[in-house]
Design a protein around this motif. Structure first.
Motif, PDB file in Angstrom:
ATOM      1  N   ILE A 121      -6.291  -7.806   3.975  1.00  0.00           N
ATOM      2  CA  ILE A 121      -5.513  -7.677   5.205  1.00  0.00           C
ATOM      3  C   ILE A 121      -4.014  -7.557   4.926  1.00  0.00           C
ATOM      4  N   GLU A 122      -3.518  -8.265   3.926  1.00  0.00           N
ATOM      5  CA  GLU A 122      -2.088  -8.209   3.644  1.00  0.00           C
ATOM      6  C   GLU A 122      -1.689  -6.865   3.023  1.00  0.00           C
ATOM      7  N   ALA A 123      -2.538  -6.317   2.158  1.00  0.00           N
ATOM      8  CA  ALA A 123      -2.271  -4.992   1.596  1.00  0.00           C
ATOM      9  C   ALA A 123      -2.337  -3.927   2.687  1.00  0.00           C
ATOM     10  N   ALA A 124      -3.283  -4.075   3.619  1.00  0.00           N
ATOM     11  CA  ALA A 124      -3.402  -3.123   4.730  1.00  0.00           C
ATOM     12  C   ALA A 124      -2.151  -3.176   5.609  1.00  0.00           C
ATOM     13  N   ARG A 125      -1.654  -4.383   5.863  1.00  0.00           N
ATOM     14  CA  ARG A 125      -0.449  -4.519   6.675  1.00  0.00           C
ATOM     15  C   ARG A 125       0.734  -3.837   5.990  1.00  0.00           C
ATOM     16  N   ALA A 126       0.872  -4.068   4.694  1.00  0.00           N
ATOM     17  CA  ALA A 126       1.975  -3.464   3.946  1.00  0.00           C
ATOM     18  C   ALA A 126       1.890  -1.938   3.984  1.00  0.00           C
ATOM     19  N   GLU A 127       0.691  -1.400   3.831  1.00  0.00           N
ATOM     20  CA  GLU A 127       0.534   0.060   3.862  1.00  0.00           C
ATOM     21  C   GLU A 127       0.896   0.628   5.226  1.00  0.00           C
ATOM     22  N   LEU A 128       0.431  -0.002   6.295  1.00  0.00           N
ATOM     23  CA  LEU A 128       0.763   0.482   7.636  1.00  0.00           C
ATOM     24  C   LEU A 128       2.268   0.406   7.888  1.00  0.00           C
ATOM     25  N   ALA A 129       2.882  -0.701   7.504  1.00  0.00           N
ATOM     26  CA  ALA A 129       4.331  -0.848   7.683  1.00  0.00           C
ATOM     27  C   ALA A 129       5.083   0.208   6.877  1.00  0.00           C
TER      28      ALA A 129
END
Length: 147
Positions: free
Chosen positions: A77-85
């Motif tokens: 989830i944290e890697a996904a958040r970073a990618e979206l941001a």
């Protein structure tokens, strides 16, 4: 008989704006078909997903932006958040539910940060497309039996 969810209709007001947004997410553009000036269908598929979304002109009578709870599953989830941001998407902080179960509608019961025990199915984040259609990412690292 197998029944597989293949396509979800997402109601939008501006097809070109929606197309640009989903392209920015890095989703695969599968189709952009027109039949005259009054009918258009655009299809995108998220990376790794067997299910696509479609939107367009005269595709749905639903109010643009009225879809909510569209879930995408990610392993981190944290890697996904970073990618979206990094892609310029306005995304929520990672959160978990105060009761430790599936998240509630809206923001009620949200606790900032991933699930303290990092249990599969228990950490989330959210974002919306330009029309307000609501997406939720859910971290799943170990599937429940039978899934």
């Amino acid at each position: 008989m197998d029944m597989k969810l293949e396509v979800v209709v997402v109601p939008v007001a501006d097809v070109d704006r929606a197309r640009a947004f989903y392209e920015k997410l890095g989703w695969r553009l599968d189709a952009d078909f027109t039949d005259g000036e009054d009918f258009r269908v655009v299809q995108f598929t998220p990376p790794g997903s067997p299910c696509s979304i479609i939107f367009g002109t005269r595709i749905s009578a639903a109010t643009p932006g009225s879809s909510e709870g569209l879930h995408l599953v990610v392993p981190d989830i944290e890697a996904a958040r970073a990618e979206l941001a990094d892609r310029g998407v306005e995304v929520s902080e990672v959160f978990h539910d105060a009761g430790g179960v599936f998240h509630r509608a809206g923001t009620e019961g949200r606790v900032t940060g991933p699930d303290p025990e990092r249990r599969s199915y228990s950490s989330f984040l959210s974002f919306s497309d330009p029309d307000g259609n609501g997406w939720v990412l859910q971290e799943i690292t170990t599937r429940l039996p039978g899934r």
